[in-house]
Design an enzyme around this catalytic site. Sequence first.
Site, PDB file in Angstrom:
ATOM      1  N   PRO A   2       0.826  -1.216   0.000  1.00  0.00           N
ATOM      2  CA  PRO A   2       0.000   0.000   0.000  1.00  0.00           C
ATOM      3  C   PRO A   2       0.856   1.260   0.000  1.00  0.00           C
ATOM      4  CG  PRO A   2      -0.803  -1.580   1.616  1.00  0.00           C
ATOM      5  CD  PRO A   2       0.515  -2.107   1.136  1.00  0.00           C
ATOM      6  N   GLU A   3       0.404   2.275  -0.717  1.00  0.00           N
ATOM      7  CA  GLU A   3       1.139   3.535  -0.752  1.00  0.00           C
ATOM      8  C   GLU A   3       0.636   4.443   0.375  1.00  0.00           C
ATOM      9  OE1 GLU A   3       2.517   5.029  -4.308  1.00  0.00           O
ATOM     10  OE2 GLU A   3       2.394   3.127  -5.378  1.00  0.00           O
ATOM     11  N   LYS A  52       4.574   5.132   5.220  1.00  0.00           N
ATOM     12  CA  LYS A  52       3.817   3.889   5.181  1.00  0.00           C
ATOM     13  C   LYS A  52       3.652   3.264   6.567  1.00  0.00           C
ATOM     14  CE  LYS A  52       5.195   3.007   0.430  1.00  0.00           C
ATOM     15  NZ  LYS A  52       5.701   2.053  -0.573  1.00  0.00           N
ATOM     16  N   ARG A 121      14.358   8.202  10.905  1.00  0.00           N
ATOM     17  CA  ARG A 121      14.938   7.576   9.713  1.00  0.00           C
ATOM     18  C   ARG A 121      14.033   7.696   8.481  1.00  0.00           C
ATOM     19  NH1 ARG A 121      13.703   2.177  12.356  1.00  0.00           N
ATOM     20  NH2 ARG A 121      12.083   1.200  11.085  1.00  0.00           N
ATOM     21  N   ASN A 162       5.487   2.523  -5.820  1.00  0.00           N
ATOM     22  CA  ASN A 162       5.794   2.266  -7.217  1.00  0.00           C
ATOM     23  C   ASN A 162       4.869   3.018  -8.175  1.00  0.00           C
ATOM     24  OD1 ASN A 162       7.584   0.995  -8.918  1.00  0.00           O
ATOM     25  ND2 ASN A 162       6.290  -0.791  -9.236  1.00  0.00           N
ATOM     26  N   ARG A 258      11.618  -3.520  -7.862  1.00  0.00           N
ATOM     27  CA  ARG A 258      10.260  -3.175  -8.292  1.00  0.00           C
ATOM     28  C   ARG A 258      10.260  -2.921  -9.802  1.00  0.00           C
ATOM     29  NH1 ARG A 258       7.246  -1.354  -4.043  1.00  0.00           N
ATOM     30  NH2 ARG A 258       5.487  -1.992  -5.346  1.00  0.00           N
TER      31      ARG A 258
END
Length: 270
Positions: A2-3, A52, A121, A162, A258
Site C-alpha cells: 500500500p502507498e 507507510k 529515519r 511504485n 520493483r
Amino acid sequence: MPEGHTIHRLAAEHLRMFGGRALRAESPQGRFADGARQLDGRVLDGADAYGKHLLLRFEDERLLHIHLGLYGTYTFGPVPAPEPKGLVRLRLAGAAEFADLRGPAACELLEPGEVKVLLDRLGADPLRADADPERAWRRISRSRTSIAALLLDQAVVAGPGNVYRAEVLFRQGIDPSLPGRALTAEQWWAIWADLVSLMREGVATGRIDTVRPEHTPEAMGRPPRVDDHGGEVYVYRRAGLPCLLCGTEVRTERLVGRNLFWCPTCQAGR
C-alpha cells in the site's frame, strides 16, 4: 505494498471508529498475544501516519506501530464480529465496529524513544504539514543514484510507492535514470508539488488517479482502465501498450526490486 495515501486513510478510519473509546484487543493468531493483552481495555487517544507507517496512540503512552508491508491487509465491519478467518494478527473492537489486521510486516508496541528512532529515519511525507522537502532535496541533489530509485527510498521521501513514482516522473517528463544530482531544483519542486496534489486526492478518493482531465477516458474517447489496482494512470502497468500522449510503446524494467514503467519519448534521454 500500500502507498502512503492508504495509510493516512487508515489512520482517519481508526479515529472515526475508535477515537476516544476503550477497545477490546485480541490476537486470534497468537503472534501478538502479549501486546493485545496490554492494549485490551485501553482508550485510543490518537492515530497518525508517517509515510507507510501507521501509529495508534493509546492512553498511558502505549503506541502501536503497524507497517503493512507487501501482504498486510485490514478488514472492517460491524459488531458483533464474526469468528476470525485466516491468520488475524490483531482484532480491535469497539461498541459498534471492529478491525482485523492480517499479515503485517510489523505490529508492535513501541516506547516513545523507539518511535523517535523510527521517525528520524523517515524522509519527508508529502501528506504531512510538517514535512521538510528541502531536506529531501539536499539528499537528492548530492546523490549519484537515479531519481527513480530515490523516490522509492523511504529515507528520502516517505509514502510514495511504485505507482506514484512512475506516474509523477511521467507527468513531469523526467527520465527515470537521471541521477539525483543532475535533477534541477525546479524539477524537484515540481515533483514535490505534484506528489502533494496527487496523494491528497488519493486520500480523498481512496484510489490513485494520475491522468489530467484532458487525458481521461471520456476526454480521449478510449476505454477505461481495467486493473485490480484501479485508477487511471499514464504508464504504471502499461508495459507494451502505446503511451496515451505520443503512442510510443511503454517500457518496463526491474529497479531496486520493483517494476519501473516509463515512456522513452515523453521522458526523453533514456
